[in-house]
Design an enzyme around this catalytic site. Structure first.
Site, PDB file in Angstrom:
ATOM      1  N   LYS A 107       0.779  -1.337  -0.029  1.00 44.54           N
ATOM      2  CA  LYS A 107      -0.090  -0.113   0.005  1.00 44.54           C
ATOM      3  C   LYS A 107       0.683   1.198  -0.003  1.00 44.54           C
ATOM      4  CE  LYS A 107      -4.282  -2.168   1.742  1.00 44.54           C
ATOM      5  NZ  LYS A 107      -3.685  -3.240   2.170  1.00 44.54           N
TER       6      LYS A 107
HETATM    7  C1  LIG Z   1      -4.532  -4.438   1.539  1.00 39.05           C
HETATM    8  C2  LIG Z   1      -3.805  -5.894   1.653  1.00 39.05           C
HETATM    9  C3  LIG Z   1      -4.153  -6.996   0.647  1.00 39.05           C
HETATM   10  C4  LIG Z   1      -5.224  -6.808  -0.109  1.00 39.05           C
HETATM   11  O1  LIG Z   1      -5.100  -6.190  -1.351  1.00 39.05           O
HETATM   12  P1  LIG Z   1      -6.346  -5.613  -2.020  1.00 39.05           P
HETATM   13  O2  LIG Z   1      -5.765  -4.728  -3.346  1.00 39.05           O
HETATM   14  O3  LIG Z   1      -7.219  -4.879  -1.186  1.00 39.05           O
HETATM   15  O4  LIG Z   1      -7.182  -6.934  -2.662  1.00 39.05           O
HETATM   16  C5  LIG Z   1      -3.281  -8.070   0.719  1.00 39.05           C
HETATM   17  N1  LIG Z   1      -2.300  -8.169   1.517  1.00 39.05           N
HETATM   18  C6  LIG Z   1      -1.967  -7.019   2.301  1.00 39.05           C
HETATM   19  C7  LIG Z   1      -0.957  -7.256   3.159  1.00 39.05           C
HETATM   20  C8  LIG Z   1      -2.643  -5.890   2.363  1.00 39.05           C
HETATM   21  O5  LIG Z   1      -2.187  -5.046   3.180  1.00 39.05           O
END
Ligand SMILES: *Cc1c(COP(=O)(O)O)cnc(C)c1O
Length: 428
Positions: A107
């Site tokens: 993210k």
């Molecule tokens: C947010 C997140 C996900 C999920 O990703 P999406 O784009 O919402 O499908 C998977 N793994 C981690 C560690 C995350 O922080």
């Protein structure tokens, strides 16, 4: 590049407007009206290019009419400034490590890029922008870190008091400056309700310039397509087809991969790996999309019962048959997740986090020896050290960048889950 709302193709806005608004007025999500197509030669000659150069060349296709070359270069330099290496696990299995940013999860790419792009777009408005974000932990820390010190923007992070991990709380409350942590005496749902109430309060929205840093923002999605292209570089010249296995929750990461494919990236297909929150897997199996309440699992960042980016995937493909040609999906339990963390460690010495483990399980289920599988390792295992320690019976080392907030002073304001409290705080 213009963007359209997934609920009305005829209603287009500039990229700038899409980024500032986040969500379209009709409730739809924004998508670019077309995906620029690179020719195959582009992808076979990436070798000489750095991750940044390549990211710039993609971003330029979407933003050149709204952001100058110099500005865009500086946005890329400030956001795509940590690597996303591909590590070999064994045979035809690889891990794409997306955790080398400041908060150790993928993210960071989206949050950093969005913060800088938004900072650029509001420069000429002469009005401070207030970002409101409700978090159960991880999104808030990526947003706080990404927006820290971005000029013209104040961030208010609302989190449920006593219900986030110790590390997460330190990541939210020790920045200071333009990052304001609000400790809400309630649950995550209360935080979310407060944010929603703020957006629909006429007095507040007329007196303040407010926006959200929600994961549905197109500016968070776009930079996630960069690392798929960059990962492909490792396999250029390889004859084996490539499949990405994506641990999925809200389906943002998966959608970004699909966008890279639409731009011409020669990927065979994707696997969407889900935990017990398998609404999307069920859709791929049955053609029926039935959102439901989420259940708690060990891969908790994927505990999503109504994945919002489904609407984007549906808009891109148009129907289930075409979607299922590009995307497979499998679901796994917590027991399988734990035993896979252990199996990978025993066989290769690699420590994978619970989300990556679900991705690995899905790749392994498809297992075709003539395909290279790249599993997206979405977070560093130390963020989930309790689970990893339980699976492996070892003590995890905590990386320095996670520890860097230790010992810093906590700065937060405790509020009741009452909208009036939030409102008066924002107006002062
Ligand atoms: C947010 C997140 C996900 C999920 O990703 P999406 O784009 O919402 O499908 C998977 N793994 C981690 C560690 C995350 O922080």
């Amino acid at each position: 590049m213009l963007c359209y709302s997934t609920r009305n193709k005829k209603k287009t806005v500039t990229f700038k407007e899409a980024v500032i608004k986040g969500l379209a007025e009709d409730g739809g999500l924004y998508l670019p009206i077309k995906f620029p197509k690179f020719d195959p030669g582009y992808f076979s000659s990436l070798d000489a290019k750095s991750f940044r150069e390549m990211s710039f060349e993609i971003a330029e296709q979407y933003l050149s009419d709204e952001v100058s070359t110099i500005e865009l270069e500086s946005i890329i330099d400030d956001s795509i400034n940590f690597p996303a290496p591909v590590k070999h696990l064994h045979e035809n299995f690889f891990s794409l490590e997306l955790f080398h940013g400041p908060t150790l999860a993928f993210k960071d790419f989206g949050a950093r890029f969005m913060a800088r792009l938004l900072g650029h777009f509001i420069k000429d408005t002469n009005r401070e922008l207030n970002i409101l974000v409700a978090t159960s932990g991880d999104t808030g820390s990526a947003v706080a870190s990404g927006f820290y010190n971005v000029e013209g923007i104040n961030v208010h992070v609302l989190y449920p008091k006593g219900r986030v991990s110790e590390f997460q709380e330190m990541q939210l409350t020790t920045y200071g400056g333009n990052i304001h942590a609000l400790e809400v005496e309630g649950s995550f749902d209360d935080c979310q309700k407060l944010v929603k109430a703020a957006f629909s309060d006429n007095e507040l929205t007329s007196r303040l310039n407010i926006s959200s840093a929600n994961s549905i923002n197109i500016a968070r999605l776009l930079p996630q397509s960069f690392y798929y292209v960059n990962a492909f570089k490792e396999f250029a010249g390889n004859k084996e087809p490539l499949i990405f296995s994506v641990p999925s929750g809200n389906l943002g990461n998966l959608t970004a991969g699909v966008i890279a494919k639409k731009m011409g990236l020669p990927v065979k297909s994707f696997i969407s790996a889900t935990n017990r929150n398998d609404v999307f897997t069920e859709y791929i199996d049955t053609g029926k999309f039935v959102p439901r309440a989420s259940v708690k699992t060990l891969s908790n960042a994927m505990d999503v019962g109504d994945p919002s980016n489904f609407e984007r995937l549906h808009s891109i493909y148009g129907n289930k048959r075409l979607m299922a040609e590009d995307i497979l999906s499998f679901t796994f339990s917590d027991e399988e997740t734990l035993s896979t963390i252990k199996e990978i460690y025993n066989n290769t010495g690699y420590i994978i986090d619970p989300h990556g483990a679900v991705g690995y399980l899905a790749a392994n289920k498809n297992a075709d020896p003539s395909v290279n599988y790249v599993v997206l390792e979405t977070a560093h295992y130390s963020k989930f050290h309790q689970t990893v320690e339980k699976a492996l019976n070892i003590k995890c080392e905590i990386p320095d960048r996670l520890k860097s907030c230790l010992g810093k002073e906590k700065q937060s304001t405790v509020i009741q889950p009452a909208f009036n409290e939030l409102k008066s705080l924002l107006l002062n």
